[in-house]
Scaffold this motif. Structure first.
Motif, mmCIF file in Angstrom:
data_model
loop_
_atom_site.group_PDB
_atom_site.id
_atom_site.type_symbol
_atom_site.label_atom_id
_atom_site.label_comp_id
_atom_site.label_asym_id
_atom_site.label_seq_id
_atom_site.Cartn_x
_atom_site.Cartn_y
_atom_site.Cartn_z
ATOM 1 N N VAL A 200 -25.684 -14.951 17.997
ATOM 2 C CA VAL A 200 -25.382 -16.376 18.142
ATOM 3 C C VAL A 200 -26.696 -17.095 18.400
ATOM 4 N N GLN A 201 -26.824 -18.319 17.867
ATOM 5 C CA GLN A 201 -28.115 -19.008 17.975
ATOM 6 C C GLN A 201 -27.949 -20.515 17.814
ATOM 7 N N TYR A 202 -28.786 -21.249 18.576
ATOM 8 C CA TYR A 202 -28.952 -22.692 18.376
ATOM 9 C C TYR A 202 -30.003 -22.928 17.303
ATOM 10 N N HIS A 203 -29.892 -24.054 16.632
ATOM 11 C CA HIS A 203 -30.976 -24.461 15.745
ATOM 12 C C HIS A 203 -32.058 -25.129 16.580
ATOM 13 N N PRO A 204 -33.355 -24.939 16.247
ATOM 14 C CA PRO A 204 -34.431 -25.541 17.052
ATOM 15 C C PRO A 204 -34.342 -27.046 17.190
ATOM 16 N N SER A 205 -33.668 -27.729 16.262
ATOM 17 C CA SER A 205 -33.593 -29.191 16.327
ATOM 18 C C SER A 205 -32.183 -29.704 16.617
ATOM 19 N N ASP A 206 -31.263 -28.831 17.015
ATOM 20 C CA ASP A 206 -29.875 -29.223 17.242
ATOM 21 C C ASP A 206 -29.408 -28.636 18.568
ATOM 22 N N LYS A 207 -28.976 -29.510 19.488
ATOM 23 C CA LYS A 207 -28.533 -29.064 20.806
ATOM 24 C C LYS A 207 -27.013 -29.000 20.930
ATOM 25 N N LEU A 208 -26.304 -29.399 19.905
ATOM 26 C CA LEU A 208 -24.850 -29.534 20.005
ATOM 27 C C LEU A 208 -24.076 -28.487 19.218
ATOM 28 N N HIS A 209 -24.735 -27.722 18.369
ATOM 29 C CA HIS A 209 -24.027 -26.768 17.523
ATOM 30 C C HIS A 209 -24.705 -25.402 17.609
ATOM 31 N N VAL A 210 -23.889 -24.363 17.405
ATOM 32 C CA VAL A 210 -24.395 -22.991 17.335
ATOM 33 C C VAL A 210 -23.761 -22.312 16.135
ATOM 34 N N LEU A 211 -24.475 -21.314 15.605
ATOM 35 C CA LEU A 211 -23.964 -20.482 14.521
ATOM 36 C C LEU A 211 -23.824 -19.062 15.053
ATOM 37 N N SER A 212 -22.736 -18.398 14.689
ATOM 38 C CA SER A 212 -22.466 -17.064 15.219
ATOM 39 C C SER A 212 -22.070 -16.132 14.088
ATOM 40 N N GLY A 213 -22.406 -14.854 14.262
ATOM 41 C CA GLY A 213 -22.007 -13.809 13.325
ATOM 42 C C GLY A 213 -21.274 -12.713 14.068
ATOM 43 N N SER A 214 -20.209 -12.199 13.468
ATOM 44 C CA SER A 214 -19.327 -11.281 14.180
ATOM 45 C C SER A 214 -19.059 -10.032 13.352
ATOM 46 N N ASP A 215 -18.482 -9.038 14.031
ATOM 47 C CA ASP A 215 -18.068 -7.809 13.352
ATOM 48 C C ASP A 215 -16.822 -8.020 12.500
ATOM 49 N N ASP A 216 -16.208 -9.209 12.578
ATOM 50 C CA ASP A 216 -15.081 -9.497 11.688
ATOM 51 C C ASP A 216 -15.559 -9.994 10.323
ATOM 52 N N SER A 217 -16.897 -9.857 10.072
ATOM 53 C CA SER A 217 -17.553 -10.178 8.796
ATOM 54 C C SER A 217 -17.568 -11.664 8.477
ATOM 55 N N THR A 218 -17.333 -12.526 9.463
ATOM 56 C CA THR A 218 -17.378 -13.973 9.239
ATOM 57 C C THR A 218 -18.537 -14.590 10.003
ATOM 58 N N VAL A 219 -18.979 -15.741 9.512
ATOM 59 C CA VAL A 219 -19.998 -16.569 10.170
ATOM 60 C C VAL A 219 -19.352 -17.912 10.465
ATOM 61 N N ARG A 220 -19.508 -18.378 11.714
ATOM 62 C CA ARG A 220 -18.820 -19.613 12.115
ATOM 63 C C ARG A 220 -19.796 -20.602 12.724
ATOM 64 N N TRP A 221 -19.557 -21.869 12.394
ATOM 65 C CA TRP A 221 -20.360 -22.995 12.874
ATOM 66 C C TRP A 221 -19.521 -23.746 13.896
ATOM 67 N N TRP A 222 -20.066 -23.853 15.146
ATOM 68 C CA TRP A 222 -19.292 -24.387 16.266
ATOM 69 C C TRP A 222 -19.864 -25.704 16.760
ATOM 70 N N ASP A 223 -18.953 -26.571 17.173
ATOM 71 C CA ASP A 223 -19.330 -27.783 17.899
ATOM 72 C C ASP A 223 -19.128 -27.481 19.393
ATOM 73 N N VAL A 224 -20.231 -27.372 20.123
ATOM 74 C CA VAL A 224 -20.172 -26.898 21.508
ATOM 75 C C VAL A 224 -19.463 -27.892 22.436
ATOM 76 N N PRO A 225 -19.751 -29.193 22.402
ATOM 77 C CA PRO A 225 -19.090 -30.096 23.362
ATOM 78 C C PRO A 225 -17.565 -30.076 23.283
ATOM 79 N N THR A 226 -17.011 -29.980 22.070
ATOM 80 C CA THR A 226 -15.553 -30.003 21.918
ATOM 81 C C THR A 226 -14.937 -28.610 21.821
ATOM 82 N N GLN A 227 -15.760 -27.561 21.824
ATOM 83 C CA GLN A 227 -15.301 -26.173 21.745
ATOM 84 C C GLN A 227 -14.454 -25.919 20.496
#
Length: 514
Positions: free
Chosen positions: A133-160
């Motif tokens: 899981v990682q933040y982008h260097p220029s974005d404080k509100l979103h993270v990208l994650s990779g899982s063993d379920d073979s999917t990649v998901r883009w999250w909005d952190v404030p609203t979960q």
């Protein structure tokens, strides 16, 4: 003569300097200035190490069920985040260093406050473990994650909430990297041997790279045009702008390459004015190799005594952290340079006074709480507790411990000390082993026993035990009285001591006459 002199003349050529003969010697010397300051032992394998982008560049270490925050200057434990129900993965900072995000074995992504260590947000959606899981260097509100379920998901952190679900891998997604030149371009690596380049504006994979090995790490170069992929013992360099063209394939390691890192621009040589970046690779073979990205040749290598799983460098190029599979955390800091002449010329009155920092209060939730006082020196007036010395057992005590009753009785008789002999006899009586101890005694031991009975039988303080014991000895050892004249002599003296006791005298008379 002129022709001979001309032929014999050899012009003097300047010798090459050592730096010109060995272009990498100075660079190796530079990397060797990172001395190992401390080796911390973690609970289990160190799966992730990550530096904070903001000064003083604290770093997070993920191991087992916790994320430990170390101070970037002192390299001491600053905070410990242990609010995980299972193994934690990929503990990294937000670009401003105020939050920490981490994945876990349960598939839940958690966002923590650095000051209070409280869980601020929980991102739920993955069905299996989240290893990256990682933040982008220029974005404080979103993270990208990779899982063993073979999917990649883009999250909005404030609203979960889950903004995008990217599907394109067919196996575990274990690594990824953000393109610093564009907040919408990401790369993820999977165990399906592919690297997908995602454009979040289209929700599709715009490029797929075939690495032919399970991917352990991917890394964008600072300019964003090149990407390095690590899988197996090979590191490939790809040209993204050229349509995914393979530029170089580096196979300097003997085992799987597990982590990649790139340095900020640095001086490649003191005589050069051109700054250059370096690519660092860590492997399970315990080596870290440094590559010059201009020609991708190894300019330095260092060896560790354990397989390497993770590593990172601070942006100030002052601290290097290496995590191993056996739980060791190697913290290496660059030696401080000498004070420059410009600093010496500064006015001492212009220096701003900084008050000393208060020591961190240790709590039971911190592992160091249970190690406090280990290296503390005693003060005047302290009470010294002497170390308990090991008790040295006598020979008869060792025989008693091994249940060798006959040897214990013989050893006590050799001491000729009535208190010791009586103590051994009482112990044998308590264990119900006195009769077996006097059975089948040899002549020398029987003579010592009869001599002891003759000497101490009439004493009132010993007669309570010795009188009944004498009867037992006479019953059990009557057939051995004729072994030697000395034994008969001891029996006669024993009879004379008890001539007044008719009962005992009649008992002894039959054996003496016999």
């Amino acid at each position: 003569m002129a022709m001979d002199e001309k032929k014999s003349y050899n012009p003097v050529r300047p010798k090459q300097s050592p730096a010109s003969r060995k272009p990498h010697a100075v660079e190796s010397k530079y990397w060797k200035t990172f001395s190992t300051k401390v080796i911390e032992q973690q609970i289990s394998a160190v799966s992730c190490t990550s530096f904070c982008p903001e000064p003083p560049h604290d770093f997070a270490v993920t191991s087992s069920t916790r994320v430990t925050i170390y101070d970037g200057k002192t390299c001491k434990v600053k905070k410990t985040i242990s609010r995980f129900s299972d193994v934690a993965y990929s503990g990294v900072f937000r670009p401003d260093g105020k939050l920490v995000v981490a994945g876990g074995e349960m598939g839940i992504i958690q966002v923590f406050d650095m000051n209070s260590r409280l869980v601020l947000r929980q991102l739920k959606g993955h069905s299996r473990a989240v290893h990256w899981v990682q933040y982008h260097p220029s974005d404080k509100l979103h993270v990208l994650s990779g899982s063993d379920d073979s999917t990649v998901r883009w999250w909005d952190v404030p609203t979960q909430t889950e903004v995008l679900k990217l599907e394109g891998h067919t196996d575990y997604v274990r690594c990824g990297s953000a393109n610093s030149s564009s907040a919408d371009i990401w790369a993820t690596g999977s165990y399906d041997h592919t690297v997908n380049l995602w454009d979040l504006r289209t929700s599709n994979a715009v490029l797929k790279l075939q690495h032919e090995k399970p991917l352990e790490d991917v890394l964008f170069f600072p300019a964003g045009g090149l990407i390095a992929t690590a899988g197996g013992n090979v590191v490939n360099i790809w040209d993204i702008l050229g349509g995914g063209r393979l530029l170089h394939s580096l196979s300097s390691h003997q085992k799987t390459v597990t982590c990649l890192c790139i340095t900020p621009p640095m001086k490649a040589h003191p005589a050069e004015n051109v700054d250059a970046e370096r690519l660092l690779t860590g492997s399970l073979d315990g080596h870290i190799r440094v590559f010059d990205i201009s020609d991708f040749k190894v300019v330095h290598a260092s060896k560790y005594d354990a397989p390497i799983l993770s590593m990172d460098l601070s942006r100030a190029m002052s601290t290097m952290v290496v995590g191993a599979s056996d739980g060791k955390l190697f913290i290496r800091q660059k030696k401080k340079a000498a004070i420059s002449e410009e600093d010496d010329r500064k006015d001492p009155h212009s220096v701003i006074y900084e008050p000393p920092k208060l020591e961190t209060v240790l709590r039971p939730s911190n592992y160091r709480y249970f190690l406090r006082g280990r290296n503390e020196k005693a003060r005047d007036g302290d009470f010294y507790v002497s170390q308990q010395q090991r008790v040295k057992l006598s020979e008869y005590d060792r025989y008693l411990r091994k249940f060798q009753y006959k040897d214990a009785l013989q050893s006590s008789l050799k001491t000729a000390d009535p208190t010791i002999i009586l103590a051994v006899m009482e112990e044998l009586i308590r264990r119900q082993g006195l009769i077996s101890a006097v059975t089948n005694l040899d002549s020398s031991s029987l003579e010592l026993l009869l001599q002891f009975l003759r000497r101490y039988l009439t004493l009132p303080k010993y007669s309570r035990i010795l009188v009944p014991f004498a009867h037992k000895v006479i019953d059990k050892c009557a057939g051995d009285f004729s072994l030697s004249p000395s034994i008969v002599h001891q029996v006669c003296h024993l009879y004379l001591n008890f001539i007044s006791a008719s009962a005992l005298a009649r008992c002894l008379m039959g054996y003496v006459v016999r």
